[in-house]
Design a protein around this motif. Structure first.
Motif, mmCIF file in Angstrom:
data_model
loop_
_atom_site.group_PDB
_atom_site.id
_atom_site.type_symbol
_atom_site.label_atom_id
_atom_site.label_comp_id
_atom_site.label_asym_id
_atom_site.label_seq_id
_atom_site.Cartn_x
_atom_site.Cartn_y
_atom_site.Cartn_z
ATOM 1 N N SER A 36 0.808 -1.214 0.000
ATOM 2 C CA SER A 36 0.000 0.000 0.000
ATOM 3 C C SER A 36 0.844 1.268 0.000
ATOM 4 C CB SER A 36 -0.909 0.030 1.227
ATOM 5 O OG SER A 36 -1.771 -1.071 1.284
ATOM 6 N N PHE A 37 2.133 1.158 0.289
ATOM 7 C CA PHE A 37 2.997 2.326 0.485
ATOM 8 C C PHE A 37 2.403 3.216 1.578
ATOM 9 C CE2 PHE A 37 3.087 1.084 -3.997
ATOM 10 C CZ PHE A 37 4.426 0.812 -4.189
ATOM 11 N N ALA A 38 1.889 2.607 2.635
ATOM 12 C CA ALA A 38 1.127 3.346 3.634
ATOM 13 C C ALA A 38 1.345 2.790 5.031
ATOM 14 C CB ALA A 38 -0.363 3.305 3.291
ATOM 15 N N PRO A 61 5.541 1.490 6.262
ATOM 16 C CA PRO A 61 5.960 0.807 5.021
ATOM 17 C C PRO A 61 7.470 0.863 4.833
ATOM 18 C CG PRO A 61 5.141 2.998 4.511
ATOM 19 C CD PRO A 61 4.929 2.811 5.990
ATOM 20 N N ASN A 62 8.005 -0.167 4.213
ATOM 21 C CA ASN A 62 9.409 -0.171 3.819
ATOM 22 C C ASN A 62 9.596 0.305 2.379
ATOM 23 O OD1 ASN A 62 10.381 -1.326 6.269
ATOM 24 N ND2 ASN A 62 9.692 -3.336 5.569
ATOM 25 N N SER A 129 -1.977 7.003 3.743
ATOM 26 C CA SER A 129 -1.052 7.134 2.609
ATOM 27 C C SER A 129 -0.541 8.564 2.525
ATOM 28 C CB SER A 129 -1.746 6.763 1.300
ATOM 29 O OG SER A 129 -2.260 5.447 1.370
ATOM 30 N N ASN A 130 0.774 8.699 2.468
ATOM 31 C CA ASN A 130 1.414 10.007 2.338
ATOM 32 C C ASN A 130 1.338 10.440 0.879
ATOM 33 O OD1 ASN A 130 3.223 12.179 2.190
ATOM 34 N ND2 ASN A 130 4.533 11.331 3.800
ATOM 35 N N ARG A 139 3.442 1.132 -13.301
ATOM 36 C CA ARG A 139 2.695 -0.119 -13.317
ATOM 37 C C ARG A 139 2.962 -0.917 -12.061
ATOM 38 N NH1 ARG A 139 3.035 -5.260 -17.523
ATOM 39 N NH2 ARG A 139 1.194 -6.332 -16.679
ATOM 40 N N LEU A 140 4.226 -0.867 -11.570
ATOM 41 C CA LEU A 140 4.546 -1.586 -10.330
ATOM 42 C C LEU A 140 3.708 -1.058 -9.179
ATOM 43 C CD1 LEU A 140 8.006 -2.597 -8.958
ATOM 44 C CD2 LEU A 140 6.539 -1.166 -7.554
ATOM 45 N N GLU A 141 3.609 0.273 -9.070
ATOM 46 C CA GLU A 141 2.846 0.856 -7.973
ATOM 47 C C GLU A 141 1.372 0.522 -8.091
ATOM 48 O OE1 GLU A 141 5.554 4.798 -7.027
ATOM 49 O OE2 GLU A 141 4.139 4.839 -8.690
ATOM 50 N N LEU A 142 0.830 0.588 -9.301
ATOM 51 C CA LEU A 142 -0.585 0.243 -9.499
ATOM 52 C C LEU A 142 -0.852 -1.214 -9.139
ATOM 53 C CD1 LEU A 142 -1.347 2.100 -12.859
ATOM 54 C CD2 LEU A 142 -2.228 2.672 -10.576
ATOM 55 N N THR A 143 0.053 -2.099 -9.554
ATOM 56 C CA THR A 143 -0.118 -3.526 -9.239
ATOM 57 C C THR A 143 -0.049 -3.755 -7.739
ATOM 58 O OG1 THR A 143 0.865 -4.158 -11.366
ATOM 59 C CG2 THR A 143 0.785 -5.839 -9.643
ATOM 60 N N TYR A 144 0.934 -3.137 -7.092
ATOM 61 C CA TYR A 144 1.070 -3.304 -5.650
ATOM 62 C C TYR A 144 -0.181 -2.829 -4.924
ATOM 63 C CZ TYR A 144 6.068 -4.495 -5.783
ATOM 64 O OH TYR A 144 7.275 -5.115 -5.986
#
Length: 495
Positions: A36-38, A61-62, A129-130, A139-144
C-alpha cells in the motif's frame, strides 16, 4: 513498551481466539503496508464501548514515505476518526475518508477496513497514505496497490490472514521489496516485479516470465538441474495454498511464499513473493560445516585421550612397583575425565556443555571404580547448567579429584556416602557463580591436614580453582566426615 498482547488485555474483552486472530494479522500486515505504500494502524474498541477506539499496533511501510513518525500506539481516536471506524465496523466494508487529512503539514489519504473473524468485527485497520510528491503511478505501484486492496478486502471478509500461513521461521522470508509475482487463477503470471524477474533468471530460466505458467517455469528449472519438483513447491508456484517452499539450483536458491487471493472463498488469483537467499544458504552451510568440523575434532580428541588412557593402563599392568602403578592408575582416571568432557562436546552444536550430565556420569564412574570391599553410595543435588568448555574441563577435574579423595581416604574399611550439592547464582555484576559442596560421612580429615602439604590431587585442585577465579576450603563434617566447599566464577557463554 507494551506489547500487542498487553494492549489487548488492558483495553478489550476479546475472546482468546479473537486476540489470536489479531496477532496473526499483526504478524503478516507488513506485507499490506509495503504493497500500500502506507502506514497501517490497528484499532480496537475500548472495554465498555464508551471511551471510543484505541490504537494497539502500528506498522510503517518499507517501500515509501511514512506518515506517523511518532509512536501512536496507546492513543485514543479523535471524534472524526471514531466516526469512520464505527462505520467500517457497522457496515463490514472499506470506508474511505471523503477528503484528505493533514498531519504535520503533510496531505494524508485515509481509509478504514474492518477486521472480521468468524463473522464478527473485532477491530478496524486504518490505512494512511502520504500524498507528498504525488505523481502518475508506475505499473509496479498500481499492481502493488491493487494487490493491497485485494488483501484488505480479504481482511474485511475474514479470509486474511490465513491460519496456515508460515508465520514462523521469519529468517529468510521473502518481502515485497525482494520480488512480487501476480498470478491469475490458472497460475499464469500477470505481472512480475523487476526483482522477481531477476531472481527467476538467476536460477537459470531464460526468457520471459510474464505470460508463462509459473509452476511450469519452476518445473523446467528443476528438471534442468536434475531435481524433482517437490509437491509443496508446485502448490506454491500455482498459488493454491498459503505455504512457503524453496527452489535450489546450481546457480541460485530462491524461497517462495504464496498468498492466495480470494473473493467470497473463491480463488481469483494469487501473489507469490520471491527472495534470492543464495548467500544466506551459503553462509548457513559454512556454519554447518564448521560445526561438524568442531564436533569431529572433539570426537577425535576424545578417541586419542582414550587411547592414551588405554596405553597407560597397559603400562600399569606391567609395573611391579605399587607406587608407580597407583600413579599410572591416577593418570588413567584424570585422562578419562578430560575425555568425558570432549565426548560431551562432540555431541553438541556449540562450545558449551550441560555439565550436569558430566557430573553424574563422572560421579558414578569414580564411586564404582573406587569401591572395593565396602559399598559407597553417592547423591547429586542442584544443577550446574551450561558452561564453556574450558570451565567444564577444569571443573570436571576438580570434582573428580575431590570425590576420588573422599572415597579413597574417607572409607578405607567401612561403607558410606558421598554427597555432591551445587548452587548456581547470578551476581550483582552479572557474572555466574557456582558453589559446590562435597561431603562424606567417612573418617574425616587427618590430624594437622594442610592443603599445601597434601598430595598431587589436592595440589591439582588448588591450581585449577585459581584458574576458575575460585576458592576452596576443607573442613570437618558433623558428626563425622569431611566437607569441601568450592566456589568458582564461570566465563560468560557468549564471547
Amino acid at each position: 513498551m507494551s506489547t500487542l498482547a498487553d494492549m489487548l488485555r488492558d483495553t478489550t474483552d476479546l475472546e482468546p481466539a479473537q486476540s489470536e486472530w489479531l496477532h496473526l494479522l499483526a504478524g503478516d500486515w507488513q506485507l499490506i503496508a509495503d504493497l500500500s505504500f502506507a502506514d497501517l494502524v490497528l484499532w480496537v474498541r475500548v472495554r465498555g464501548g464508551l471511551a471510543g477506539w484505541r490504537a494497539v499496533a502500528h506498522v510503517r511501510p518499507n517501500t515509501g514515505p511514512m506518515v506517523f513518525y511518532d509512536d501512536i500506539v496507546g492513543t485514543t481516536s479523535s471524534s472524526a476518526r471514531a466516526a469512520m471506524l464505527d462505520e467500517a465496523a457497522r457496515t463490514h466494508r472499506l470506508v474511505a475518508k471523503p477528503v484528505t487529512a493533514m498531519h504535520d503539514d503533510v496531505s494524508i489519504r485515509e481509509d478504514a477496513v474492518p477486521v472480521v473473524h468468524a463473522g464478527h468485527t473485532i477491530a478496524v485497520v486504518t490505512r494512511h497514505s502520504n500524498l507528498t510528491g504525488a505523481r502518475t503511478p508506475s505499473r509496479l505501484e498500481l499492481t502493488y496497490r491493487n494487490l493491497a486492496d485485494a488483501l484488505m478486502r480479504m481482511v474485511a471478509s475474514g479470509e486474511f490472514p490465513s491460519a496456515s500461513a508460515p508465520t514462523g521461521m521469519r529468517r529468510g522470508a521473502p518481502r515485497v521489496g525482494d520480488g512480487v509475482i501476480h498470478l491469475d487463477p490458472d497460475g499464469v503470471v500477470r505481472y512480475a516485479s523487476p526483482n522477481a524477474v531477476s531472481a527467476v533468471h538467476r536460477t537459470g530460466h531464460v526468457g520471459n516470465v510474464v505470460g508463462e505458467v509459473l509452476a511450469q517455469v519452476v518445473a523446467d528449472i528443476a528438471a534442468r538441474g536434475g531435481n524433482t519438483v517437490d509437491e509443496s513447491l508446485a502448490v506454491v508456484a500455482m498459488g493454491r495454498a498459503a505455504w512457503r517452499s524453496e527452489l535450489e539450483t546450481a546457480s541460485a536458491t530462491i524461497t517462495l511464499r504464496a498468498i492466495p487471493l480470494t473473493v467470497g472463498g473463491v480463488r481469483t488469483g494469487a501473489m507469490v513473493l520471491l527472495r534470492d537467499v543464495s548467500e544466506l544458504r551459503r553462509r548457513e552451510q559454512e556454519l554447518l560445516t564448521k560445526d561438524a568440523t568442531i564436533r569431529e575434532i572433539h570426537h577425535r580428541v576424545k578417541n586419542n585421550l582414550q587411547t592414551v588412557a588405554a596405553l597407560l593402563r597397559l603400562q600399569s599392568r606391567r609395573v611391579t612397583d605399587e607406587a608407580a602403578r597407583a600413579a599410572l592408575d591416577e593418570a588413567v582416571r584424570r585422562v578419562g575425565t578430560i575425555a568425558l568432557v570432549h565426548e560431551t562436546l562432540s555431541q553438541g552444536i556449540d562450545e558449551s556443555v550441560n555439565f550436569d550430565d558430566i557430573a553424574v556420569r563422572g560421579l558414578r564412574a569414580i564411586v564404582e571404580v573406587a569401591t572395593r570391599e565396602h559399598r559407597v553410595d553417592s547423591t547429586f543435588t542442584g544443577s550446574f547448567g551450561r558452561m564453556r568448555a574450558e570451565d567444564a574441563t577444569a571443573l570436571a577435574m576438580i570434582i573428580s579429584e575431590l570425590v576420588q579423595n573422599a572415597v579413597e581416604h574417607g572409607f578405607p574399611d567401612r561403607a558410606g556416602t558421598v554427597d555432591v550439592a551445587v548452587e548456581r547464582e547470578t551476581l550483582d555484576d552479572g557474572e555466574e557463580q557456582l558453589t559446590v559442596v562435597i561431603t562424606d560421612d567417612g573418617v574425616g580429615l587427618p590430624a594437622g591436614f594442610r592443603p599445601v602439604l597434601a598430595g598431587l590431587g589436592t595440589r591439582i585442585v588448588t591450581s585449577l580453582a585459581s584458574d576458575l577465579r575460585g576458592r576452596i576450603r576443607w573442613s570437618s563434617n558433623e558428626p563425622h566426615g569431611t566437607r569441601v566447599e568450592f566456589v568458582a566464577r564461570l566465563r560468560p557463554l557468549s564471547r
